[in-house]
Scaffold this motif. Structure first.
Motif, PDB file in Angstrom:
ATOM      1  N   PHE A 121      17.621 -14.679  18.841  1.00 48.73           N
ATOM      2  CA  PHE A 121      18.306 -15.042  20.080  1.00 48.73           C
ATOM      3  C   PHE A 121      18.860 -13.831  20.788  1.00 48.73           C
ATOM      4  O   PHE A 121      18.753 -13.694  21.997  1.00 48.73           O
ATOM      5  N   PHE A 122      19.497 -12.972  19.999  1.00 51.38           N
ATOM      6  CA  PHE A 122      20.118 -11.800  20.593  1.00 51.38           C
ATOM      7  C   PHE A 122      19.062 -10.955  21.295  1.00 51.38           C
ATOM      8  O   PHE A 122      19.232 -10.555  22.441  1.00 51.38           O
ATOM      9  N   LEU A 153      19.428 -19.336   2.537  1.00 50.98           N
ATOM     10  CA  LEU A 153      19.374 -19.699   3.950  1.00 50.98           C
ATOM     11  C   LEU A 153      20.129 -18.712   4.834  1.00 50.98           C
ATOM     12  O   LEU A 153      19.906 -18.668   6.030  1.00 50.98           O
ATOM     13  N   ILE A 154      20.996 -17.916   4.250  1.00 52.31           N
ATOM     14  CA  ILE A 154      21.822 -17.012   5.051  1.00 52.31           C
ATOM     15  C   ILE A 154      20.978 -16.008   5.839  1.00 52.31           C
ATOM     16  O   ILE A 154      21.141 -15.900   7.054  1.00 52.31           O
ATOM     17  N   ILE A 172      12.056 -15.800   5.719  1.00 52.04           N
ATOM     18  CA  ILE A 172      11.287 -15.827   6.955  1.00 52.04           C
ATOM     19  C   ILE A 172      12.046 -15.045   8.002  1.00 52.04           C
ATOM     20  O   ILE A 172      13.155 -15.401   8.361  1.00 52.04           O
ATOM     21  N   LEU A 216      17.953 -16.253   6.713  1.00 56.26           N
ATOM     22  CA  LEU A 216      17.142 -16.999   7.686  1.00 56.26           C
ATOM     23  C   LEU A 216      17.977 -17.305   8.929  1.00 56.26           C
ATOM     24  O   LEU A 216      17.541 -17.084  10.061  1.00 56.26           O
ATOM     25  N   ILE A 217      19.204 -17.782   8.713  1.00 59.02           N
ATOM     26  CA  ILE A 217      20.068 -18.087   9.853  1.00 59.02           C
ATOM     27  C   ILE A 217      20.364 -16.807  10.625  1.00 59.02           C
ATOM     28  O   ILE A 217      20.353 -16.790  11.861  1.00 59.02           O
ATOM     29  N   THR A 218      20.610 -15.713   9.890  1.00 62.13           N
ATOM     30  CA  THR A 218      20.853 -14.445  10.564  1.00 62.13           C
ATOM     31  C   THR A 218      19.683 -14.066  11.441  1.00 62.13           C
ATOM     32  O   THR A 218      19.864 -13.613  12.577  1.00 62.13           O
ATOM     33  N   PHE A 269      12.705 -14.768  11.197  1.00 62.37           N
ATOM     34  CA  PHE A 269      12.530 -15.572  12.402  1.00 62.37           C
ATOM     35  C   PHE A 269      12.418 -14.706  13.650  1.00 62.37           C
ATOM     36  O   PHE A 269      11.852 -15.124  14.651  1.00 62.37           O
ATOM     37  N   LEU A 310      22.694  -8.425   3.577  1.00 63.50           N
ATOM     38  CA  LEU A 310      22.626  -9.797   3.078  1.00 63.50           C
ATOM     39  C   LEU A 310      21.700  -9.959   1.885  1.00 63.50           C
ATOM     40  O   LEU A 310      21.433 -11.066   1.468  1.00 63.50           O
ATOM     41  N   ILE A 370      17.626 -15.975  12.879  1.00 62.76           N
ATOM     42  CA  ILE A 370      17.617 -16.796  14.089  1.00 62.76           C
ATOM     43  C   ILE A 370      18.549 -16.166  15.123  1.00 62.76           C
ATOM     44  O   ILE A 370      18.225 -16.072  16.308  1.00 62.76           O
ATOM     45  N   GLY A 371      19.717 -15.695  14.627  1.00 61.88           N
ATOM     46  CA  GLY A 371      20.653 -15.022  15.526  1.00 61.88           C
ATOM     47  C   GLY A 371      20.045 -13.767  16.128  1.00 61.88           C
ATOM     48  O   GLY A 371      20.167 -13.515  17.326  1.00 61.88           O
ATOM     49  N   VAL A 372      19.373 -12.981  15.288  1.00 60.49           N
ATOM     50  CA  VAL A 372      18.748 -11.751  15.777  1.00 60.49           C
ATOM     51  C   VAL A 372      17.724 -12.100  16.849  1.00 60.49           C
ATOM     52  O   VAL A 372      17.648 -11.459  17.912  1.00 60.49           O
ATOM     53  N   ALA A 380      21.114  -6.047  10.300  1.00 59.23           N
ATOM     54  CA  ALA A 380      21.388  -7.460  10.045  1.00 59.23           C
ATOM     55  C   ALA A 380      20.971  -7.934   8.657  1.00 59.23           C
ATOM     56  O   ALA A 380      21.636  -8.775   8.076  1.00 59.23           O
TER      57      ALA A 380
END
Lengths: 582, 366, 260
Positions: free
Chosen positions: B166-167, B155-156, B87, B158-160, B89, B149, B162-164, B145
């Protein structure tokens, strides 16, 4: 040899980065903080830091494990300098653009103050030349640094590190050195910032100490690590740690204690989320909902002005009730998502978190939760003989935070190294197989959710008692994400990691609503969190202080390579064994 | 909280049924609540209270137009999920970035009068800027990003992302400021009502639906009929084998992100026409809702994404008044987003593979 | 009575009939090999017995109870353990932890015991570790000593297979399902493992069903052989009778007419 293509690429990236930090107003607002009196501001440090780091990266070249990179300070310096020159020119062009065209209608930061900040108030033509020169020189120094001898590098980095730390953490230093007030007045200028001579002395001292006691620190850590669990050395280290934790709040003032409490709440939530994400491998993005259950539960049970139902219980009686409520909430959220695969689970939990917040805010439930007004007048934690302790008394409140952090850390530690922890680890690695060897994944998942929820409810109960009021805006998605960042930066599955992650991120950069020790960052911390999340995932997915198991998992590929090499040895061993048996 | 392994058979059977029965309990109570709510609303309507027939019609129309916009964003989620199995995000922020940047052009054109003098051309300019920027952001995110990966634990990335996400949000907040800005009003006489099938509909809403449908058909054609589209489906099935068959996997994945980004860019224009207000958080909620839409229709399934979008748009516009109002809940419009999220939860509880089923690749979906 | 009695088991995936009404039984303390050409439904047969996929119809009577439609963990708890054709260990757990996890369904300490460090909990942890080491000692020194703390992914292929068997044994099963235990092993390792499978029955009293392609292994270990083809049992009996059965030869080699 200088890799010109690399110089060009990184020069452009560095120039872009510098322009970007200028465009978002970071340099300007950092300039308000003087580090070394007069003139050396945090904004300047930012520019120099970016230049130096890029110079160093270019000089270091592409990492190649097979070839030891040649370290040569001259070519490193030249490469760094060229990179800096490109970066300086790019940045100057950007500043020139801002100076020439008025774009502030769309980009509020791109106006006169930005130009002033970037040209050191020297005006456009001269200031830009100075900027380019400064960036070039710093990047060259960064590049040359890569080629220096190890002892020089160690001494220099310690010296710079300590000077910057003393300058940045002026507040903490002056609070700790409160008893030596004259000394504080001596080394810091009246309006903030280290005195230049003090900076020189600190730097020199740090350098001297680093050469004098080279390697002692590492050796000591090794010794402690190797020592046995009950040994005297280890006991004294633990004793020292405990003593520091008890004494520290007494010697630092209210502001630092306040930050420690906030960090403590995030350590708690981080530890809870760490069980769910780090140990059981379930990505919960709505974790804040359990924090909200804890906070609102405590508020309703203890506050006399709770709108619908105000039993006015003592905090200590409310706590177990709130824990049970959180556990039920954990089951309630956990059960529907139990059969969903990982990424769906993430989004659905995010949805749950938002539903909770929207409901708390809605007119429909205002009669119970107070809607936008929230619930006020929440009493603190009653302590026999000491009255009621709340957030107005951070020096005492902090001990409650410590207590619960210890409890949560203990629970995590025990769970991790037990039958339950192993079943979580197995489930995280391969759910089907875990199920096939007799682990009820339904139970294991629910247990993780419930444990995590209960730990979050501790944080919520403490939060209510500390702040005295609860509003919905303390519980939005942002909080969930920030807890996730804490866990990931610290190291998934690692208790120490979560503690350090929360202290560094929340304590220094700041939490979702509150500024940290470096208040200058508060405007930019979320940007930094985002970047940090990406950076960590790309470069260091196991976090700052990784757990052994997790780092194996995340570096599986590299390790398999080693395993392949290892297998050479193994193979001979195996066949020798076989020779013996046949 | 204690795990026990009591040896008696009955308790074990009971525990498993417990999860299932809880799910059934959710299903049944949701259904009952919905039915009671609808009955209540119908009753209110017959008694002449609550929204009038015209208001209902307007709600349906806004639901449809918002829904088509969600559908367009959902296409990006769906395609990336289909091809890479994760996903993205940050897709909501891809949408926001095109919208933000195109705002500059729109404002400038509005200020010098071009906006109203040449509505078609002005909209085309805004559309192309929005598409371009969104595409660029999506592709850059992939390159920087996500590409390193590939093959990491699920999940890695996906978490990335989320960071993108936010950034991007806070980078835009830093550059454009945090204030909410407004798009100029729809140019020319687009804002006026148009007779369509005997109903007066605001021109912008009609345009939104039209643009969405055209994009959808274009995308379908692209995936089904072109060489690149075939490559995409092949990569979705199995990256390694596709690579062995001579397909440039990297390029295909970039194309996927680019096309998803372009669709988000189109959606950006539609948002501008429908809602006009824009800030750095604009992408967040539509992003999550579009994801919900993608799941609703069956992730990886392109017509499903569109259908899911339309249904979700209808749910959140009509649902609060239709169901919650009938249950006697006050100020239901506040609960619009909660309805959308509840829809997500219920869809996944009722039918985890979505209405039209999952498609594209089926790699590591376990 | 047979330990495992399967009646008319069927399972279809889409249009493919993986199991078309299989009857099967195994007596306590015996080893039965299941053989058949690729795609005969052998692994599906294991997957259905171990609960990974529910059967479409049919009975799986284990010790008299019908286990069809039970969750896999429940089936394992009742005493049926298995290994996988493509070795599925927990690669980042250590060798010892992999086996200790297998003890999960035989132990019961929960969160409270863990937090409070009750005596029962500490004793149970100790017992888990001892049992795990005992199970690993079945493979001699291969998985013992310094190996305990190595992550499973560093093991050689043969050792991974052994560890997977150890993990299955740690669940304290009565019936062990081994899916191609010797696949990918060299001849010497195969011989050794064949002997171990015999020991599982003779020394540990386990009942074993083996899926195997290596006919030498089948000949050596089996008390009885069952042949599946296209999801249907086409022959059963001792190795001698099965290996000369015309239907079996036909299933493996094709009809003479087709071959010609």
């Amino acid at each position: 040899m200088i890799d010109l293509k690399r110089v060009r690429t990184f020069g452009l990236i560095a120039g872009g980065t510098l322009s970007f930090v200028a465009a978002i107003g970071m340099v300007e607002s950092f300039n308000e903080r003087t580090l070394i009196n007069p003139g050396i501001t945090m904004g300047l440090l930012l520019i120099l830091g970016i230049a130096a780091v890029f110079g160093y990266i270019v000089a270091a070249g592409k990492p190649n494990p097979l070839v030891e990179t040649a370290r040569d300070s001259r070519s490193g310096g030249i490469a760094g300098g060229l990179t800096g020159a490109i970066a300086g020119v790019v940045t100057s062009l950007f500043v020139l653009f801002v100076d020439t065209f008025d774009v502030s209608e769309f980009f509020p930061n791109m106006r006169e103050p930005l130009v002033e900040a970037m040209t050191f108030e020297l005006g456009v033509p001269v200031g830009l030349l100075v900027l380019t020169a400064v960036v070039t020189a710093t990047a060259a120094a960064g590049g040359a640094f890569h080629g220096m001898s190890d002892s020089f590098r160690a001494g220099m980095s310690r010296a710079l590190g300590w000077v910057v730390a003393f300058a940045l953490f002026e507040l903490v230093v002056s609070e700790i050195l409160d008893f030596a007030d004259p000394l504080v007045d001596l080394i810091y200028a009246p309006r903030g910032g280290l005195q230049p001579w003090a900076a020189v002395i600190i730097g020199a001292l740090a350098w001297w100490l680093s050469t004098r006691y080279k390697g002692r620190g590492e050796a000591f850590t090794e010794r402690v690590k190797d020592s046995e669990a009950g040994s005297r050395l280890r006991r004294s280290v633990i004793l020292f740690g405990v003593a520091a934790v008890i004494i520290l709040p007494m010697i630092v003032g209210g502001v630092v204690n306040e930050l420690l409490i906030t960090s403590g709440l995030f350590i708690l939530m981080g530890l809870g989320l760490n069980i769910v994400v780090g140990l059981a491998g379930l990505l919960d993005l709505g974790y804040v909902a359990f924090f909200a259950v804890g906070a609102y539960g405590t508020a309703i049970l203890t506050s006399p002005s709770s709108p619908a139902f105000a039993p006015g219980l003592s905090w200590w009686i409310a706590l177990p009730i709130v824990m049970v409520l959180a556990a039920i909430a954990g089951l309630f959220v956990g059960t529907p998502v139990i059969r969903m695969r990982g990424d769906y689970l993430a989004i659905v939990t995010l949805g749950f978190g938002e539903i909770v917040r929207i409901l708390l805010l809605s007119d429909w439930l205002t009669p119970i939760f107070g809607g936008a007004q929230g619930i006020t007048r929440i009493p603190g934690i009653p302590v026999p003989g000491a009255g009621t302790i709340s957030g107005t008394d951070p020096q005492l409140f902090i001990y409650f935070t410590f207590m619960f952090v210890l409890l949560a850390a203990y629970i995590s530690y025990r769970a991790q190294n037990s039958r339950i922890g192993r079943s979580w680890a197995a489930m995280r690695e391969d759910e089907d197989v875990a199920e096939a060897i007799g682990i009820s994944t339904v139970q294991a998942k629910l247990l993780a959710f419930v444990t995590g929820a209960v730990i979050a409810s501790f944080a919520g109960a403490l939060f209510s008692a500390k702040v005295g009021t609860v509003f919905t805006n303390s519980f939005d998605v942002l909080v969930s994400i920030i807890i996730l960042v804490v866990v990931i930066v610290g190291g998934m599955g690692s208790i120490r990691g979560v503690v350090v992650g929360a202290l560094v991120l929340i304590g220094i950069l700041g939490g979702p609503k509150s500024p940290g020790l470096l208040a200058e960052f508060s405007e930019f911390k979320l940007l930094i969190y985002g970047a940090l999340l990406v950076y960590m995932m790309l470069k260091r997915p196991e976090g700052l202080l990784p757990s052994v198991r997790r780092s194996r998992e995340l570096h599986g590929e590299d390790l398999t390579q080693d395993a392949w090499l290892d297998k050479g040895g193994d193979f001979t061993g195996d066949s020798a064994e076989e020779e013996a048996t046949t | 909280m204690t795990t026990t392994t009591s040896p008696s058979k009955t308790s074990r059977r009971f525990r498993f049924n417990w999860v299932d029965s809880f799910l059934w309990f959710i299903r049944v109570s949701a259904l009952i609540a919905i039915v009671i709510g609808i009955v209540g609303s119908v009753q209110l309507f017959l008694e002449g209270e609550g929204p009038t027939a015209e208001q209902w019609r307007d709600l349906v129309i806004s639901g449809l137009s918002t829904g088509f916009m969600y559908g367009l964003i959902a296409l990006g989620y769906s395609m990336v999920y289909g091809v890479l199995g994760f996903i993205n995000f940050a897709h909501g922020e891809v949408f926001m970035s095109g919208l933000m940047v195109s705002l500059i052009a729109a404002t400038l054109m509005f200020e010098n009068g071009f906006w109203d003098a040449n509505p078609t051309l002005a909209l085309l300019i805004v559309l192309s800027i929005s598409m371009l920027v969104s595409t660029l952001v999506a592709v850059l995110a992939e390159r920087i990003a996500y590409r390193p990966l590939r093959g990491a634990p699920r999940l890695i990335p996906l978490i990335t992302s989320i960071g993108v996400s936010f950034f991007l949000q806070y980078a835009f907040a830093g550059i454009f400021g945090v204030a909410t800005r407004s798009y100029p009003p729809a140019p020319g006489n687009l804002g006026n009502d148009v007779e369509f099938l005997g109903i007066a509909i605001e021109g912008t809403k009609l345009l939104v639906v039209g643009v969405a449908l055209i994009s959808m058909v274009g995308l379908w054609w692209f995936v089904a009929k072109t060489k690149t589209g075939r490559a995409m489906r092949a990569v979705a099935e199995d990256k390694e084998i596709a690579g062995l068959m001579g397909i440039n996997v990297d390029r295909t994945i970039v194309t996927t992100f680019a096309v998803g980004g372009a669709m988000a860019g189109v959606a950006g224009l539609l948002w501008a026409l429908l809602f006009r207000a824009v800030d750095f958080l604009t992408g967040f909620l539509p992003g999550i809702k579009a994801f919900t839409a993608a799941v609703l229709g069956g992730i990886g399934n392109l017509p499903g994404a569109m259908l899911g979008g339309v249904l979700l748009g209808l749910f959140e516009n009509v649902g609060p008044l239709l169901v919650l109002n009938g249950l006697g809940i006050p100020a239901v419009s506040q609960l619009k987003d909660a309805v959308a999220f509840a829809a997500l939860v219920l869809v996944l509880v009722f039918r985890p593979t979505g209405l039209l089923g999952e498609r594209l690749g089926s790699e590591d979906r376990a | 009575m047979a330990l495992l009695q399967i009646n008319q088991l069927t399972k279809a995936f889409g249009g493919v009939q993986a199991l078309g009404g299989v009857d099967f039984h195994i007596d306590e303390g015996t080893i039965v090999s299941v053989i058949g050409p690729n795609g005969a439904g052998k692994t599906s047969f294991f997957n259905v017995i171990s609960g990974l996929f529910p059967p479409d119809s049919g009975e799986i009577l284990f010790d008299g109870d019908n286990l069809a439609h039970h969750q896999p963990n429940e089936i394992t708890r009742r005493g049926i353990a298995r290994t996988f054709q493509n070795v599925r260990l927990f690669p980042n757990l250590t060798v010892l932890e992999n086996v200790m996890v297998g003890q999960h369904c035989r132990t019961k300490e929960g969160m409270w015991g863990t937090i409070l460090q009750t005596k029962a909990q500490r004793e149970e942890e100790k017992r888990i570790e001892e049992n795990a080491k005992e199970v690993l000692s079945f493979f001699g020194s291969r998985l013992a000593g310094y190996r305990y703390d190595q992550p499973a992914f560093v093991l050689s292929y043969a050792n991974r297979r052994r560890l997977e068997i150890a993990r299955a044994m740690a669940t304290e099963p009565r019936l062990l399902l081994l899916d191609e235990p010797t696949a990918g092993m060299n001849p010497r390792e195969t011989v050794e493992l064949t002997e171990l499978i015999g020991e599982l029955r003779d020394e540990r009293g386990l009942t074993v069903v083996v899926i195997e392609h290596d006919m030498k292994v089948v000949e050596h270990v089996s008390d009885r052989v069952v042949v599946l083809d296209h999801g249907v049992k086409i022959a059963e009996g001792d190795y001698e009778s099965v290996s000369t059965n015309d239907d079996v030869i036909e299933a493996y080699l094709g009809r003479p007419a087709e071959a010609g």
